[in-house]
Design a protein around this motif. Structure first.
Motif, PDB file in Angstrom:
ATOM      1  N   UNK A  53       0.834  -1.199   0.000  1.00  0.00           N
ATOM      2  CA  UNK A  53       0.000   0.000   0.000  1.00  0.00           C
ATOM      3  C   UNK A  53       0.872   1.254   0.000  1.00  0.00           C
ATOM      4  N   UNK A  54       2.015   1.171   0.653  1.00  0.00           N
ATOM      5  CA  UNK A  54       2.919   2.324   0.671  1.00  0.00           C
ATOM      6  C   UNK A  54       3.192   2.760   2.097  1.00  0.00           C
ATOM      7  N   UNK A  55       4.476   2.814   2.447  1.00  0.00           N
ATOM      8  CA  UNK A  55       4.884   3.117   3.823  1.00  0.00           C
ATOM      9  C   UNK A  55       4.363   4.469   4.282  1.00  0.00           C
ATOM     10  N   UNK A  56       4.229   5.399   3.339  1.00  0.00           N
ATOM     11  CA  UNK A  56       3.924   6.773   3.732  1.00  0.00           C
ATOM     12  C   UNK A  56       2.440   7.094   3.670  1.00  0.00           C
ATOM     13  N   UNK A  57       1.630   6.149   3.247  1.00  0.00           N
ATOM     14  CA  UNK A  57       0.210   6.474   3.128  1.00  0.00           C
ATOM     15  C   UNK A  57      -0.431   6.567   4.509  1.00  0.00           C
ATOM     16  N   UNK A  58      -1.536   7.320   4.557  1.00  0.00           N
ATOM     17  CA  UNK A  58      -2.275   7.443   5.811  1.00  0.00           C
ATOM     18  C   UNK A  58      -2.730   6.082   6.312  1.00  0.00           C
ATOM     19  N   UNK A  59      -3.158   5.243   5.375  1.00  0.00           N
ATOM     20  CA  UNK A  59      -3.666   3.928   5.763  1.00  0.00           C
ATOM     21  C   UNK A  59      -2.627   3.184   6.577  1.00  0.00           C
ATOM     22  N   UNK A  60      -1.412   3.161   6.077  1.00  0.00           N
ATOM     23  CA  UNK A  60      -0.377   2.382   6.742  1.00  0.00           C
ATOM     24  C   UNK A  60       0.142   3.092   7.993  1.00  0.00           C
ATOM     25  N   UNK A  61       0.274   4.410   7.932  1.00  0.00           N
ATOM     26  CA  UNK A  61       0.904   5.084   9.062  1.00  0.00           C
ATOM     27  C   UNK A  61      -0.031   5.249  10.247  1.00  0.00           C
ATOM     28  N   UNK A  62      -1.349   5.340  10.015  1.00  0.00           N
ATOM     29  CA  UNK A  62      -2.190   5.590  11.191  1.00  0.00           C
ATOM     30  C   UNK A  62      -3.542   4.902  11.197  1.00  0.00           C
ATOM     31  N   UNK A  63      -3.839   4.083  10.217  1.00  0.00           N
ATOM     32  CA  UNK A  63      -5.192   3.534  10.201  1.00  0.00           C
ATOM     33  C   UNK A  63      -5.269   2.013  10.289  1.00  0.00           C
ATOM     34  N   UNK A  64      -4.156   1.349  10.496  1.00  0.00           N
ATOM     35  CA  UNK A  64      -4.221  -0.111  10.479  1.00  0.00           C
ATOM     36  C   UNK A  64      -4.396  -0.681  11.881  1.00  0.00           C
ATOM     37  N   UNK A  65      -5.110  -1.783  11.953  1.00  0.00           N
ATOM     38  CA  UNK A  65      -5.197  -2.556  13.195  1.00  0.00           C
ATOM     39  C   UNK A  65      -4.063  -3.572  13.170  1.00  0.00           C
ATOM     40  N   UNK A  66      -3.045  -3.284  13.926  1.00  0.00           N
ATOM     41  CA  UNK A  66      -1.831  -4.097  13.903  1.00  0.00           C
ATOM     42  C   UNK A  66      -1.518  -4.610  15.299  1.00  0.00           C
ATOM     43  N   UNK A  67      -1.047  -5.833  15.364  1.00  0.00           N
ATOM     44  CA  UNK A  67      -0.615  -6.341  16.671  1.00  0.00           C
ATOM     45  C   UNK A  67       0.572  -7.282  16.482  1.00  0.00           C
ATOM     46  N   UNK A  68       1.280  -7.478  17.567  1.00  0.00           N
ATOM     47  CA  UNK A  68       2.431  -8.369  17.545  1.00  0.00           C
ATOM     48  C   UNK A  68       1.987  -9.743  18.012  1.00  0.00           C
TER      49      UNK A  68
END
Length: 454
Positions: A53-68
RNA sequence: GUGGGAGUAGCUCAACCGGUAGAGCAUCGGACUGUGGCUCCGACGGUUGCGGGUUCAAUUCCCGUCUCCCACCCCA
């Protein structure tokens, strides 16, 4: 009380009938265009979206539900070990990164998918789907973005997604595929009864074109940027293309003077775009060219499009899509040009003209057993009638007949079938049309036919 | 993430300047033992989103918080 988390919602009957109607129509249309269904995971490695999607996109930088996710990295460790041992045998330094032992019990970063294309392309590479030639896929399912909820915008939302991808030799790069996809979408919207849509079309060219365009844009903005709104001043630095999205009226005269991407397309991209438009004209799909239409995700190339609808408020894009010729390579795969789109199903349903009533199937017949001993007989009748594809609802022997009538009425059943001692003895049952009030006694063997006859 | 609006019964909404929380619809029962829609009677239904504050007294005023709606940002 435990409530559904922010930005999620329960889809319940009768609304789900509308969703099923949409999805059934969509499947029909896809079938005619020889698209086939895929179902990829709802979560993937975070890295997939970061790269896709792109490292700098809004989606990736602040909109993803991510967990370890705790995970033992057997695979990396094994590959790393094999490479190290081969290198040792061949007397050369090992290539690639060696996984340190302390990572054996490390974690893996996972993310709920914010969009579907990256997953599809990942599957394309993982299963070497180029061996199948041209792949035409569709899928329907939930996506997740941690945005502030709004009308037609949810944190769990549903997309109907289509992708055409394959090696260049399969014709995946052909403008015929772009036009086919667009014509498919138009057919699909017509089919589900969406009227008044607008297709906005543009070509965003190759990465080289875009770089040249970006440069020209920056130069054009430099002398005027201090006259523009603060958002534009920010965009001019972070993502000049986004200046075109500005809605501030005072900025519009300035924006009108800015260069457009069309002036920077190379010959191949220009010819590609012309051919797409030419085919659209041939199949009489109306479109408006929007030289300022850009896509938010990094992987898009050439054809970019959006279908908008007036009834959706600020979130007026019902679907968006475009070509992503470089995505497969960016994810470590072979050259695999592709084009796809994603329909926001929530928004599609919002824009739908069809009413719930028109697609919600009500019972054909309500069976009312008259007395506690007659539940078995009623169940037998229900079983027989359901085999004829009738929708049957079943009461209970303890209900007074009045209550059965009220229940049948309330759920909108067409007929009520009375199962009492007399009827069982005669093997013929009282069948009453709830709308007309007409009541007849029908032999058991003729019941299904009588009810089907309407 | 920013700004604005709103949360009262299952639903749609009342409750005047702060003074004991109400209606319609829906649900259930009865009038009415095997014939519905209409009518009448009755019942059920509430920590007024949640927490704190002011007050003799808070649905009402103040603060915080959660959720929804609208717009921005961004996107489907």
């Amino acid at each position: 009380m435990i409530k559904a988390p922010r930005g999620t919602r329960d889809l319940l009957p009768p609304d789900t009938a509308l969703w099923n109607f949409v999805e059934a129509a969509v499947r029909d249309v896809f079938r005619a265009y020889n698209f086939h269904e895929t179902r990829t995971p709802i979560f993937e490695s975070t890295e997939l979206f970061a790269r896709g999607v792109g490292e700098e996109t809004d989606i990736v930088t602040k909109e993803m539900f991510t967990w370890e996710d705790p995970q033992q990295r057997y695979v990396q460790l094994r590959d790393s070990y094999i490479e190290a041992s081969n290198a040792f045998k061949e007397g050369r330094p090992p290539s690639g990164k060696l996984v340190p032992l302390e990572l054996l019990a490390g974690t893996q970063s996972l993310t709920l998918r914010p969009e579907n294309t990256a997953g599809i392309v990942r599957a394309y590479i993982e299963h070497k789907l180029w061996d199948r030639g041209l792949n035409k896929f569709f899928s329907i399912g939930p996506m997740f973005r941690r945005e502030r909820p709004q009308k037609g915008r949810y944190r769990q939302f549903y997309q109907i997604d289509a992708e055409v991808i394959g090696p260049p030799s399969s014709g995946s790069e052909s403008p015929a595929r772009d036009a086919e996809i667009l014509e498919l979408v138009a057919t699909l919207l017509d089919r589900v009864g969406i009227t008044g849509w607008t297709l906005q079309l543009n070509s965003v060219g190759c990465p080289v074109d875009r770089a040249k365009f970006n440069e020209a844009l920056k130069q054009a903005l430099a002398p005027v940027i201090d006259k523009m709104c603060v958002d534009c001043q920010r965009r001019a630095v972070t993502n000049p293309l986004r200046v075109f999205d500005c809605k501030v009226p005072e900025d519009q005269p300035i924006i009108a003077t800015l260069p457009t991407i069309s002036q920077f397309l190379d010959e191949a991209c220009r010819a590609h775009y012309e051919e797409v438009k030419s085919i659209l004209n041939a199949v009489q799909i109306p479109y408006v060219e929007n030289p300022r239409l850009v896509r938010g995700l990094d992987y898009y190339t050439r054809t970019a499009f959006e279908f908008t609808h007036g009834s959706l408020g600020a979130q007026n894009a019902i679907l968006g899509g475009g070509r992503y010729d470089g995505l497969s390579k960016a994810l470590g795969g072979p050259a695999a040009p592709g084009i796809g789109f994603a329909i926001g199903e929530d928004r599609l349903v919002l824009a739908l003209a069809a009413s719930v009533e028109s697609v919600y199937r009500k019972p054909d017949v309500y069976i009312a057993p008259l007395g506690p001993g007659l539940n078995g007989e009623a169940a037998r009748l229900a079983r027989e009638l359901r085999r004829h594809d009738l929708v049957v609802e079943l009461g209970d022997g303890s209900f007074r007949l009045k209550k059965s009538f009220e229940a049948a009425d309330k759920m909108g059943a067409r007929y009520i079938l009375i199962v009492g001692e007399n009827e069982v003895a005669a093997n013929a049952f009282a069948l009453k049309n709830l709308a007309s009030g007409e009541q007849v006694t029908v032999p058991r063997s003729e019941l299904a036919e009588r009810i089907l006859r309407k």
